[in-house]
Scaffold this motif. Structure first.
Motif, PDB file in Angstrom:
ATOM      1  N   LYS B  81      33.282  34.684  42.174  1.00 22.85           N
ATOM      2  CA  LYS B  81      32.159  35.451  42.714  1.00 22.85           C
ATOM      3  C   LYS B  81      32.652  36.633  43.557  1.00 22.85           C
ATOM      4  CE  LYS B  81      27.757  35.948  44.014  1.00 22.85           C
ATOM      5  NZ  LYS B  81      26.821  36.534  43.058  1.00 22.85           N
ATOM      6  N   ILE B  82      33.687  36.386  44.347  1.00 24.36           N
ATOM      7  CA  ILE B  82      34.103  37.452  45.273  1.00 24.36           C
ATOM      8  C   ILE B  82      35.210  38.344  44.717  1.00 24.36           C
ATOM      9  CG2 ILE B  82      33.469  36.184  47.379  1.00 24.36           C
ATOM     10  CD1 ILE B  82      36.642  35.937  47.614  1.00 24.36           C
ATOM     11  N   GLU B  83      35.615  38.112  43.463  1.00 21.38           N
ATOM     12  CA  GLU B  83      36.743  38.879  42.915  1.00 21.38           C
ATOM     13  C   GLU B  83      36.523  40.390  43.009  1.00 21.38           C
ATOM     14  OE1 GLU B  83      37.501  38.846  38.779  1.00 21.38           O
ATOM     15  OE2 GLU B  83      39.632  39.273  39.008  1.00 21.38           O
ATOM     16  N   ASP B  84      35.285  40.816  42.779  1.00 19.74           N
ATOM     17  CA  ASP B  84      35.002  42.253  42.770  1.00 19.74           C
ATOM     18  C   ASP B  84      34.530  42.785  44.118  1.00 19.74           C
ATOM     19  OD1 ASP B  84      35.621  42.289  40.089  1.00 19.74           O
ATOM     20  OD2 ASP B  84      33.599  41.636  39.549  1.00 19.74           O
ATOM     21  N   ASN B  85      34.572  41.937  45.144  1.00 17.98           N
ATOM     22  CA  ASN B  85      34.131  42.393  46.458  1.00 17.98           C
ATOM     23  C   ASN B  85      35.173  43.349  47.051  1.00 17.98           C
ATOM     24  OD1 ASN B  85      33.629  42.555  49.282  1.00 17.98           O
ATOM     25  ND2 ASN B  85      32.398  40.698  49.132  1.00 17.98           N
ATOM     26  N   SER B  86      34.727  44.549  47.374  1.00 12.52           N
ATOM     27  CA  SER B  86      35.692  45.558  47.808  1.00 12.52           C
ATOM     28  C   SER B  86      36.167  45.348  49.246  1.00 12.52           C
ATOM     29  CB  SER B  86      35.070  46.944  47.671  1.00 12.52           C
ATOM     30  OG  SER B  86      33.873  46.993  48.412  1.00 12.52           O
ATOM     31  N   ARG B  87      35.450  44.537  50.001  1.00  8.77           N
ATOM     32  CA  ARG B  87      35.829  44.345  51.404  1.00  8.77           C
ATOM     33  C   ARG B  87      36.841  43.220  51.593  1.00  8.77           C
ATOM     34  NH1 ARG B  87      32.047  46.487  55.379  1.00  8.77           N
ATOM     35  NH2 ARG B  87      30.604  47.841  54.273  1.00  8.77           N
ATOM     36  N   LEU B  88      37.027  42.408  50.564  1.00  8.80           N
ATOM     37  CA  LEU B  88      37.964  41.282  50.677  1.00  8.80           C
ATOM     38  C   LEU B  88      38.924  41.300  49.506  1.00  8.80           C
ATOM     39  CD1 LEU B  88      35.476  38.389  51.493  1.00  8.80           C
ATOM     40  CD2 LEU B  88      37.330  39.111  52.969  1.00  8.80           C
ATOM     41  N   THR B  89      40.215  41.092  49.782  1.00 13.92           N
ATOM     42  CA  THR B  89      41.132  40.939  48.650  1.00 13.92           C
ATOM     43  C   THR B  89      41.164  39.459  48.296  1.00 13.92           C
ATOM     44  OG1 THR B  89      43.069  40.560  50.017  1.00 13.92           O
ATOM     45  CG2 THR B  89      42.552  42.860  49.464  1.00 13.92           C
ATOM     46  N   LEU B  90      41.377  39.203  47.020  1.00 17.09           N
ATOM     47  CA  LEU B  90      41.373  37.822  46.560  1.00 17.09           C
ATOM     48  C   LEU B  90      42.492  37.023  47.240  1.00 17.09           C
ATOM     49  CD1 LEU B  90      39.532  36.394  44.513  1.00 17.09           C
ATOM     50  CD2 LEU B  90      41.415  36.499  42.916  1.00 17.09           C
ATOM     51  N   ASP B  91      43.644  37.681  47.420  1.00 15.86           N
ATOM     52  CA  ASP B  91      44.776  37.013  48.057  1.00 15.86           C
ATOM     53  C   ASP B  91      44.420  36.500  49.454  1.00 15.86           C
ATOM     54  OD1 ASP B  91      46.428  37.229  45.989  1.00 15.86           O
ATOM     55  OD2 ASP B  91      47.809  38.684  46.885  1.00 15.86           O
ATOM     56  N   SER B  92      43.708  37.342  50.209  1.00 10.62           N
ATOM     57  CA  SER B  92      43.380  36.925  51.568  1.00 10.62           C
ATOM     58  C   SER B  92      42.428  35.731  51.551  1.00 10.62           C
ATOM     59  CB  SER B  92      42.792  38.095  52.370  1.00 10.62           C
ATOM     60  OG  SER B  92      41.619  38.549  51.755  1.00 10.62           O
TER      61      SER B  92
END
Lengths: 254, 280
Positions: B81-92
């Motif tokens: 769900k959050i993969e494309d969220n620009s405010r969060l990197t997936l790694d974090s």
């Protein structure tokens, strides 16, 4: 509020009062424009004016905040119509070893025996057909993407700076291909900064102005740029230039 | 020779070999799509965080791996769900999930009285712990996964190459992404008894990374990935049995050795190619 008259026989794409917001910032504000069927339409404007955003929104890659987008195939309104898109400066994942041939087979489902013809169409070197896609130069990748899209026989093809990475000889070849497919009935929309190309080939121009408030006295980038290539007549300019317009002007029949 | 024939006739070894074969094929396939998308770290995050599910299972009773699979599937869905969220990197986010899941698991375990020997099994894997019920579950999951791979194959390949272009082609990119994230998460948990939560990511990451060193097309990359995944797992199990070594580390070390071999093979293969290009 501007509105356009739906005319599926004349226009292949129509946007009405289209607003696109990204990260709380309004990128497009009540944009109304159309792409005439079988035309070579250029989308111009300075960096950050929303050209790519407009194309991506039309293609459904970005969500719209409000407004309407209609795409008409030859048979009428059709959201499943084959549309093609060649983005600018694509980056393929370096870790994926995929050959040019494999890419064409997966993306456009080209038969093995047709690969040579598909690559020849865009002047792509046959010797590179078994190279991996991330071994290709930027220009070669651009040609490959164009070849893949052409193989899908789209009714309308969007090209984002298609000549930005290609050399001079390929540039001429790709322009010839674009004109050839346009003459075969495909509608082409090109995002570009090349005003010479616009003045030479445009059937229709959509100009986006970043400042959203250009008027006759102020610096509307499209008018200034078009004047540098000696375009004397702008037959149609909407919204009315007498009033402060929303940043979009449409210049037909240059 | 006696040892080898004994190995293949012993029931727990039969179960281990059947299970590992299915896990190697599945995780090898998931790796082909996860590694190029730079999601290898996600495997570590999901498997470590799923310790929370195992701790819940041990503390409250029930099957710890089912709890772990539930936790992993939820994490997979959230990450997709959050993969494309620009405010969060997936790694974090993976880092946060890993830390949160493991810390909660350790605290829960500290609240559970008594010694928990099974915890070591889940951390590092154990051949003896694989039951026929585990194999039946794996067969079902394996069959469903292969069918979904077959249905989603083109979409998975093209979304790995370029997400936007796949959407223009009209492919259902979202469904493929959720299958990839949730499927990988559950497959990782299915392999916990073999390699343990600490090392299971090796089966996802190393076979494809190794194959990539020595191959020059998607097809060959896929074939070599599967060969390394299956060969490495079986070789690791045999080493573990013959030399009485812990299974998870034995398999992981075989993979590392195969990776190094592939790096050397890749250098040898690419040298004449480079020389040829220079002469042109």
């Amino acid at each position: 509020m501007t509105s356009i008259i739906s005319n599926p026989t004349e226009n292949i794409v129509e946007c009405c009062d289209l607003t696109v917001v990204r990260d709380s910032k309004e990128i497009l504000c009540e944009a109304t424009c159309c792409v005439p069927r079988n035309s070579l339409t250029f989308l111009v404007g300075e960096n950050g004016s929303g050209k790519t955003t407009l194309v991506k929104t039309i293609l459904g890659l970005l969500p719209k905040h409000s407004g309407d987008i209609a795409i008409y195939s030859g048979k009428g309104k059709d959201s499943n119509m084959v549309t093609g898109y060649v983005p600018q400066g694509i980056t393929f994942p370096k870790q994926l070893q995929m050959t040019v041939t494999e890419y064409l087979r997966y993306s456009s489902q080209v038969k093995l025996e047709d690969i040579e013809g598909v690559l020849n169409r865009v002047d792509f070197p046959q010797t590179h057909s078994e190279h991996t896609i991330n071994q290709l130069s930027g220009g070669q990748q651009q040609k490959l993407l164009l070849a893949a899209e052409l193989a899908r026989s789209p009714e309308v093809l969007f090209l984002d700076e298609p000549l930005s990475n290609v050399d001079d000889s390929s540039e001429k070849h790709i322009l010839d291909v674009i004109l050839e497919i346009k003459n075969s009935g495909v509608t082409i929309v090109i995002i570009t900064h090349d005003w010479q190309m616009v003045s030479k080939y445009a059937d229709h121009v959509i100009c986006l102005n970043k400042n959203f408030a250009c008027d006759q006295q102020a610096s509307c980038v499209c008018k200034n740029s078009l004047s540098t290539v000696n375009i004397k007549q702008i037959q149609k300019l909407t919204p009315d230039p007498e009033t402060t317009h929303d940043g979009y002007c449409y210049i037909d029949n240059i | 020779m006696d040892l080898m024939s004994e190995m293949f006739t012993t029931p727990f070894m039969q179960r281990a070999l059947i299970g590992s074969l299915m896990l190697a094929v599945m995780l090898g396939l998931f790796g082909v799509f996860m590694v190029p998308r730079k999601l290898g770290f996600m495997a570590d995050g999901v498997s470590h965080a799923s310790l929370l599910g195992i701790a819940v299972g041990i503390m409250f009773g029930g099957a710890p791996l089912l709890w772990a699979a539930l936790v992993a599937a939820c994490i997979g869905m959230v990450l997709a769900k959050i993969e494309d969220n620009s405010r969060l990197t997936l790694d974090s986010v993976v880092g946060i999930v890993l830390v949160g899941g493991m810390s909660s698991a350790v605290i829960l375990m500290s609240l559970t009285p008594g010694y928990k020997p099974e915890l070591v099994t889940y951390l590092f894997g154990s051949l003896l712990s694989i039951s026929w019920n585990d194999i039946y579950f794996l067969i079902g999951f394996f069959a469903v996964t292969l069918i979904l791979f077959k249905l989603q194959w083109r979409t998975l390949v093209l979304t790995t190459v370029h997400g936007e272009l796949s959407s223009v082609l009209g492919l259902r990119t979202s469904a493929a992404k959720y299958f990839l994230f949730v499927g990988t998460s559950i497959a990782l948990i299915a392999g916990v008894k073999l390699l343990g939560v600490i090392l299971i990511s090796a089966l996802l990451i190393i076979p494809f990374s190794a194959a990539n060193q020595a191959t020059r097309s998607l097809r060959s990359s896929l074939i070599v990935t599967e060969c390394i995944a299956i060969g490495g797992t079986i070789a690791g199990i045999i080493c573990s049995y013959v030399y009485d070594l812990p299974t998870g580390p034995a398999i992981a070390l075989v993979f590392v050795a195969l990776f190094l071999l592939c790096v050397i093979a890749g250098k040898i293969i690419s040298r004449p190619l480079l020389a040829h290009e220079h002469t042109q």
